[in-house]
Design an enzyme around this catalytic site. Structure first.
Site, short mmCIF file in Angstrom:
data_model
loop_
_atom_site.label_atom_id
_atom_site.label_comp_id
_atom_site.label_asym_id
_atom_site.label_seq_id
_atom_site.Cartn_x
_atom_site.Cartn_y
_atom_site.Cartn_z
N GLY A 140 -82.80 -68.23 -34.52
CA GLY A 140 -81.46 -68.64 -34.94
C GLY A 140 -80.63 -69.27 -33.85
N HIS A 161 -73.57 -64.27 -23.13
CA HIS A 161 -72.27 -64.97 -23.18
C HIS A 161 -71.11 -64.01 -23.37
CE1 HIS A 161 -74.66 -68.76 -24.52
NE2 HIS A 161 -74.76 -68.53 -23.23
#
Ligand code: BV8
Length: 274
Positions: free
Chosen positions: A213, A138
């Site tokens: 996570g 990203h």
């Protein structure tokens, strides 16, 4: 009261120790113990753990601000939010999760095996912890892109002096495109093709795919684990709460990333061999 041992650590360490190729994907939960807010879900952290990061965050909803539409509608508000996050990332330190992954990569690479770290995070904490083969799915908040030239710059580690920030690559101060946007992938934007290609190749060739996570709800990042499953790779997840992949993986670990990854790195260190 002694804390119970974290389950599946020995299994995950054994799978890493015998793998020719390991692929890990991380999300915001890996940076939570560095004081950076996550996008969704629980973190096990309190408001004071986040210090100044807690103050403004409640006013901002990432889903509405992390879009090109939000930037077009209000470039000042969006770039202020991203500059505030960028400064928070700069002030943060890598935590035991980042350091554990860097140690695991060193041990895998020392055996001549492949290690690829896919991250959805934009904070560069993996690199600051020593991770080397990192794929930023990203993008990163540490680089900003000039709208006029399309070129990237890495701003100084201090607040911008105006919003949206002017591009240093454009002399004409009246040029409306002479501004910078963060070099992150917004919702509705394509991921960098080279990052996707590297992620697909790593997931499709690994012997172990480890998810840490992440809520595993943002695509196409959440889809890479399927490439590993199609290949018959072992799969594991370390996450504070259940996610859509928790029932699909071979080893599902409900623990904080720092403690779990530190334990895996320690278990690897106690195994015979490099
Ligand atoms: C795209 C950068 C083509 C900016 C972000 C199917 C295929 C393709 C696209 C889509 C699709 N379905 C829907 C879409 C559209 C969309 C999408 O996935 N939407 C979701 C919400 C349904 N995808 C896109 O738009 C992507 N673009 O595919 O282009 C296209 C376009 C339009 C339509 C179709 C195709 C672009 C996605 C990238 C968006 N940019 N960030 C920025 O950072 O501001 S996403 C954002 O979410 C962050 O990058 C973040 O990393 C990411 C995922 O979140 P997580 O990292 O998982 O974090 P989260 O808070 O959710 O979870 C943390 C977890 O950690 C929790 O579970 C928590 O329990 C746990 N945790 C917390 N503390 C700890 C812990 N675990 C362990 N230890 C702890 N201490």
């Amino acid at each position: 009261m002694t804390t119970p041992p974290i389950e599946h650590i020995a299994d995950i360490a054994a799978a890493i120790g015998s793998a020719d190729s390991v692929c890990v994907i991380t999300g915001a939960g890996v940076s939570a113990e560095s004081g950076l807010r996550t996008f969704r879900g629980v973190t096990g952290m309190t408001a004071e753990d986040h210090g100044s990061m807690a103050s403004l965050w409640k006013d901002f909803d990432p889903a509405t601000l992390a879009t090109a539409e939000a930037f077009a509608a209000d470039p000042e508000r969006v770039t202020r939010w991203y500059d505030w996050r960028r400064l928070g990332c700069l002030a943060a330190e890598p935590n035991a999760a980042h350091l554990g992954l860097a140690e695991i990569e060193r041990r895998v690479a020392a055996r001549g095996a492949e290690f690829t770290l896919l991250t959805q995070n934009v904070d560069r904490l993996h690199q600051r912890a020593g991770s080397r083969n990192v794929v930023e799915l990203h993008g990163t908040i540490m680089a900003w892109r000039c709208l006029r030239t399309g070129k990237e710059v890495e701003p100084e580690p201090r607040p911008f002096d105006r919003f949206p920030p002017r591009s240093p690559l454009v002399d004409d101060s009246s040029d409306p495109l002479g501004v910078l946007r963060p070099s992150v992938v917004w919702f509705g934007e394509m991921l960098p093709p080279d990052a996707v290609a590297r992620a697909e190749a790593a997931a499709a060739s690994c012997d172990l795919f480890l998810s840490v996570g992440t809520s595993s709800v943002v695509y196409p990042a959440a889809g890479f684990i399927q490439r590993a499953r199609e290949r018959g790779a072992d799969t594991a997840e370390i996450n504070l709460e259940p996610t859509p992949i928790s029932r699909l993986v071979r080893w599902s670990v409900r623990a904080k990333a720092g403690a779990a990854l530190g334990a895996v790195a320690a278990a690897l260190g106690s195994r015979p061999g490099p």
